[in-house]
Write an enzyme that holds these catalytic residues in place. Structure first.
Site, PDB file in Angstrom:
ATOM      1  N   GLY A 299       0.624  -1.441  -0.240  1.00 23.12           N
ATOM      2  CA  GLY A 299      -0.258  -0.144   0.159  1.00 23.12           C
ATOM      3  C   GLY A 299       0.875   0.734   0.198  1.00 23.12           C
ATOM      4  O   GLY A 299       0.575   2.240  -0.663  1.00 23.12           O
ATOM      5  N   ASP A 300       1.878   1.170   0.547  1.00 23.39           N
ATOM      6  CA  ASP A 300       2.879   2.534   0.552  1.00 23.39           C
ATOM      7  C   ASP A 300       3.356   2.993  -1.027  1.00 23.39           C
ATOM      8  O   ASP A 300       3.369   3.485  -1.003  1.00 23.39           O
ATOM      9  CB  ASP A 300       4.226   2.300   1.825  1.00 23.39           C
ATOM     10  CG  ASP A 300       3.483   1.633   3.240  1.00 23.39           C
ATOM     11  OD1 ASP A 300       2.448   2.160   3.385  1.00 23.39           O
ATOM     12  OD2 ASP A 300       4.504   0.953   3.903  1.00 23.39           O
TER      13      ASP A 300
END
Length: 345
Positions: A299-300
């Site tokens: 997600g980062d």
């Protein structure tokens, strides 16, 4: 192509720099420490023996991490323009802190850490089972960030220089005063302020402070689990990620300069983007199961890829493509790491 000086310090992140202590563990270990996959929590007393046990029992890797720092490093990697990104957060005066500084600087990020004398550099236990990850963060020094550090002229200069900001929701638990200064500066100067829902516990137990900054968010990132928790906490009575994304995008805004865009990732399912009361879905790059190493940093990396094109004023479609590319690279490696150069075009 604009000259690289136009990108000098264009993108600033603030967050909790953590050293990831990552290992493939077993179900027994998850049960022992009451750990759920695809979750992120703050360590409680019961979790503290976990870190040593991980390194004695399993094959442990140490990787510089922390959600916002990961996203900033990935954006920097995608941009390939030294000094395009900067980052602030708090580390301890210790070997982990030194390792962090070395890693981020080597990645081309302009880091201005606050160095805390009293606490060790924060760590994050990354427990991987079947490619899925669970994060248990022991914030330590990361929890000691003070708004006074941000106000120092050499640090505030980074805020003034930037045109885009990203702060993961995790920083809401550490320094809301700092978030307030940055979000108000962005609103007053027509700059782009973005945040992430980051974890179910943020949406649930830090709802008030999250709501305080929602009006300032031009982009809201999150995954499907966080979106559903957000919906439940706000009494929306819907599990439909598309509906939730639209509702988040329509919450009140502090300024009318930009409309709010909600971007929700759903693992292998399409990315949901809501703006103007409408939803668009973008498929992710398919990955055969045997190529998945772990989802830590996925997600980062998506946010980092997305933002690398947003700062270039590319279309949302291009931004999502870059996000999907970056997360696809990262899930084929351990932690939020990447090869020397991107081959995104």
């Amino acid at each position: 192509m604009a000259s690289s000086s136009n990108y000098d310090g264009i993108f600033l992140g603030m967050g909790n720099p953590l050293l990831d202590i990552s290992a493939v563990v077993d179900d027994e270990f998850l049960t022992k420490y009451d750990i759920k996959l695809n979750n992120a929590i703050l360590a409680e007393d019961k979790h503290l023996p976990m870190y040593d046990e991980m390194s004695s029992k399993f094959n442990v890797e140490y990787i510089a991490g922390g959600a916002t720092q990961n996203s900033i490093k990935v954006a920097q990697w995608m941009l390939q323009i030294p000094g395009a990104t900067s980052y602030m957060g708090s580390i301890g005066k210790d070997k982990y802190g030194e390792a962090m500084k070395k890693d981020a600087t080597a990645a081309g990020v302009n880091v201005h850490y606050y160095e805390d004398e009293s606490a060790p550099t924060g760590t994050c236990g990354v427990c991987v089972v079947g490619g899925e990850r669970s994060l248990i963060a022991n914030l330590s020094a990361a929890n000691c960030y003070k708004v006074d550090h941000l106000k120092k002229p050499e640090n505030w200069a980074l805020v003034e220089k930037a045109k885009f900001y990203y702060i993961a929701g995790f920083f809401l638990t550490v320094s809301p005063e700092s978030i307030q200064l940055v979000s108000e500066h962005a609103a007053a100067n027509n700059k782009v302020f973005t945040m992430n829902l980051s974890a179910p516990f943020i949406c649930e137990f830090f709802k008030d402070v999250q709501e305080k900054f929602l009006p300032y968010m031009d982009f809201v990132f999150g995954n499907e689990t966080e979106a559903r928790t957000f919906s439940r906490v706000h009494g929306w009575e819907t599990e439909d990620v598309e509906q939730i994304a639209i509702k988040i995008s329509q919450l009140p805004k502090a300024t009318g300069t930009y409309k709010r865009t909600t971007v929700i990732t759903q693992g292998a399912d399409p990315v949901v983007v809501a703006e103007d009361g409408k939803v668009k879905k973008y498929p992710v790059i398919p990955l055969p199961k045997e190529k998945l190493v772990d989802t830590n940093g996925a997600g980062d990396a998506f946010v980092g890829g997305f933002m690398s094109q947003l700062v270039k004023e590319k279309s949302i479609e291009e931004c999502v493509k870059a996000g999907c590319y970056a997360s696809n690279v990262v899930i084929q490696r351990s932690g939020c790491t990447y090869p020397e150069k991107p081959d995104f075009n």
